[in-house]
Design a protein around this motif. Structure first.
Motif, PDB file in Angstrom:
ATOM      1  N   PRO A 165       7.319  -5.174   0.380  1.00 24.48           N
ATOM      2  CA  PRO A 165       8.728  -5.030   0.793  1.00 24.48           C
ATOM      3  C   PRO A 165       9.303  -3.667   0.434  1.00 24.48           C
ATOM      4  O   PRO A 165       9.019  -3.115  -0.628  1.00 24.48           O
ATOM      5  N   GLY A 166      10.100  -3.128   1.344  1.00 23.70           N
ATOM      6  CA  GLY A 166      10.764  -1.853   1.089  1.00 23.70           C
ATOM      7  C   GLY A 166       9.923  -0.637   1.413  1.00 23.70           C
ATOM      8  O   GLY A 166      10.318   0.496   1.114  1.00 23.70           O
ATOM      9  N   THR A 167       8.714  -0.828   1.985  1.00 24.97           N
ATOM     10  CA  THR A 167       7.861   0.299   2.348  1.00 24.97           C
ATOM     11  C   THR A 167       7.563   0.249   3.841  1.00 24.97           C
ATOM     12  O   THR A 167       7.782  -0.759   4.502  1.00 24.97           O
ATOM     13  N   ASN A 168       7.026   1.351   4.340  1.00 24.33           N
ATOM     14  CA  ASN A 168       6.606   1.413   5.735  1.00 24.33           C
ATOM     15  C   ASN A 168       5.096   1.242   5.882  1.00 24.33           C
ATOM     16  O   ASN A 168       4.539   1.479   6.950  1.00 24.33           O
ATOM     17  N   LEU A 169       4.438   0.854   4.788  1.00 22.19           N
ATOM     18  CA  LEU A 169       2.995   0.691   4.826  1.00 22.19           C
ATOM     19  C   LEU A 169       2.612  -0.587   5.558  1.00 22.19           C
ATOM     20  O   LEU A 169       3.316  -1.593   5.488  1.00 22.19           O
ATOM     21  N   PRO A 170       1.477  -0.586   6.259  1.00 27.36           N
ATOM     22  CA  PRO A 170       0.998  -1.816   6.905  1.00 27.36           C
ATOM     23  C   PRO A 170       0.366  -2.748   5.879  1.00 27.36           C
ATOM     24  O   PRO A 170       0.424  -2.505   4.671  1.00 27.36           O
ATOM     25  N   ASN A 171      -0.256  -3.824   6.358  1.00 22.64           N
ATOM     26  CA  ASN A 171      -0.915  -4.757   5.460  1.00 22.64           C
ATOM     27  C   ASN A 171      -1.959  -4.047   4.609  1.00 22.64           C
ATOM     28  O   ASN A 171      -2.534  -3.028   4.994  1.00 22.64           O
ATOM     29  N   PHE A 172      -2.224  -4.620   3.451  1.00 18.98           N
ATOM     30  CA  PHE A 172      -2.926  -3.934   2.382  1.00 18.98           C
ATOM     31  C   PHE A 172      -4.241  -4.655   2.062  1.00 18.98           C
ATOM     32  O   PHE A 172      -4.266  -5.870   1.902  1.00 18.98           O
ATOM     33  N   PHE A 173      -5.340  -3.889   1.985  1.00 22.25           N
ATOM     34  CA  PHE A 173      -6.634  -4.449   1.584  1.00 22.25           C
ATOM     35  C   PHE A 173      -7.167  -3.678   0.385  1.00 22.25           C
ATOM     36  O   PHE A 173      -7.070  -2.454   0.320  1.00 22.25           O
ATOM     37  N   GLN A 174      -7.750  -4.425  -0.532  1.00 20.49           N
ATOM     38  CA  GLN A 174      -8.306  -3.801  -1.715  1.00 20.49           C
ATOM     39  C   GLN A 174      -9.565  -4.555  -2.148  1.00 20.49           C
ATOM     40  O   GLN A 174      -9.622  -5.788  -2.050  1.00 20.49           O
TER      41      GLN A 174
END
Length: 417
Positions: A399-408
């Motif tokens: 929330p609050g970012t322009n990043l897409p979904n995150f993988f790690q």
């Protein structure tokens, strides 16, 4: 990566043999001493990293060697140097390297004097903290442990009952070589970057055993208090229980927390947490449903969020509903839901599938966050102490970012000797 892992495995096997030879020829004056340690290789892949706009690929090696003297009249001394290095294999652009695994670290992680007698242990110096919620040296998602400088007392007046008292003056974060008067907030919150903390005081009690002598009912209970100077006072009461019903085991737990301070580095702090979990185990399967709730308090830190100066973004702590990629306590107030699925049907293999949903806020506006994790760990039968562990995460946009979904993904090869 396969070639590098094979090389590390060969070194580990060679070290195993040397350790056995050395132990067979221990001089008489060293009998009773402690020599142990760990070697680890850590491969980190982070796509759409929530703490960076760059994808990160970090391969780091390291370890530690613990040396403890024999005990004389209850007294002993121990040291443990720690090392972390990318061995020149990191990307040339530091933006593509994890801030916790990227730096080369050479530290004296532990250096303490210990007195042990009458079921009581007293430590002074630099040491790891274990079995203590919120300030743990556990290395679950980092290569090196976090260590602390101060005084620690642990006493067990009876089987299953343990009391703790700790006064910490300084600490060393996982990617630091020196002890300092900062906290994890000093790393991740720029507004308190240069503010020195006086550390913290903690006292706690833990009971782990049967209830009323019933062999089918077990309980793990704890009461804790922390005074994080300049930040907040934090209280914890928790009880996790299991009931055996033939081949089925029922599980249930409750937890209560409160954090408060009128003025400090974070301003006004007022937080309460109410948590519960319930589950069932039928070997080799266990399923646990978890829930944590923090009521909103406008005008306070994180809108009623907890204050955890040594756990933020680093360790999941004791909360029942915790994601791997982030920490529930950093999302403020609201509700956290979780489902944990365990499978132990394959010898030496541990598997956990974890789903977490957060509906929380640090302002008037709620935000939703979802995280799914697959954790696997395999212990090798023919090489005692050698295991491989993998943690894969997929999370929705922070929330609050322009990043897409995150993988790690975290792949670890660890040898404890």
């Amino acid at each position: 990566m396969i070639k590098r892992t094979a090389i590390i495995s060969t070194c580990i096997l060679s070290l195993t043999g040397m350790t056995r030879i050395a132990s067979a020829a221990t001089p008489a004056w060293l009998v009773g001493s402690t020599i142990k340690g760990f070697i680890a290789s850590y491969d980190w892949t982070s796509i759409n990293n929530q703490f960076s706009k760059y994808n990160q690929y970090t391969l780091t090696e390291g370890g530690g060697l613990f040396l403890g003297t024999p005990t004389y009249d209850g007294f002993s001394v121990a040291v443990e140097p720690l090392v972390q290095s990318g061995l020149g294999l990191h990307a040339s652009n530091p933006n593509h390297v994890s801030r916790t695994l990227g730096p080369s670290v050479t530290a004296l992680g532990q250096a303490y004097i210990k007195y042990h007698n009458y079921r009581t242990t007293f430590k002074v110096g630099d040491f790891e903290l274990k079995n203590t919620p919120w300030n743990s040296s556990a290395m679950g998602i980092r290569l090196l442990p976090m260590t602390f400088q101060g005084v620690h007392i642990k006493t067990s007046p009876m089987t299953g009952l343990t009391f703790y008292a700790t006064r910490i003056f300084r600490f060393r974060y996982v990617n630091q070589s020196q002890y300092n008067r900062g906290t994890v907030y000093s790393t991740y919150k720029p507004n308190i970057l240069d503010r020195a903390s006086s550390g913290f005081l903690s006292v706690g009690a833990a009971y782990n055993g049967r209830i009323l002598g019933d062999p089918g009912i077990k309980s793990n209970d704890s009461l804790w208090f922390w005074d994080y100077y300049q930040y907040a006072r934090l209280y914890l009461a928790q009880s996790i229980n299991s009931v055996e019903m033939g081949s089925i085991k029922g599980l249930f737990g409750v937890q209560l927390m409160h954090a408060g301070k009128k003025n400090g580095f974070l301003g006004s702090v007022n937080a309460q947490l109410y948590g519960g979990e319930v589950g069932m185990a039928y070997k080799p399967i266990k399923v646990v449903f978890t829930y944590d709730y923090l009521p909103a308090h406008p005008g306070t830190f994180n809108y009623g969020g907890l204050v955890t100066p040594y756990n933020s973004t680093t360790d999941s702590g004791p909360l029942f509903s915790q994601p791997i990629t982030d920490s529930t306590e950093d999302f403020g107030s609201g509700s956290a839901y979780g489902v944990h699925f365990y499978y132990t049907g394959i010898k030496n293999l541990f598997t956990q599938l974890r789903f977490i949903y957060l509906h929380m806020r640090t302002s008037q506006i709620y935000s939703n966050f979802r995280d799914i994790s697959l954790i696997t760990s395999y212990k090798f039968s023919h090489v005692h102490g050698l295991r491989v562990k993998n943690i894969a995460n997929f999370a929705t946009k922070l929330p609050g970012t322009n990043l897409p979904n995150f993988f790690q993904n975290r792949l670890m090869l660890i040898y404890n000797f």
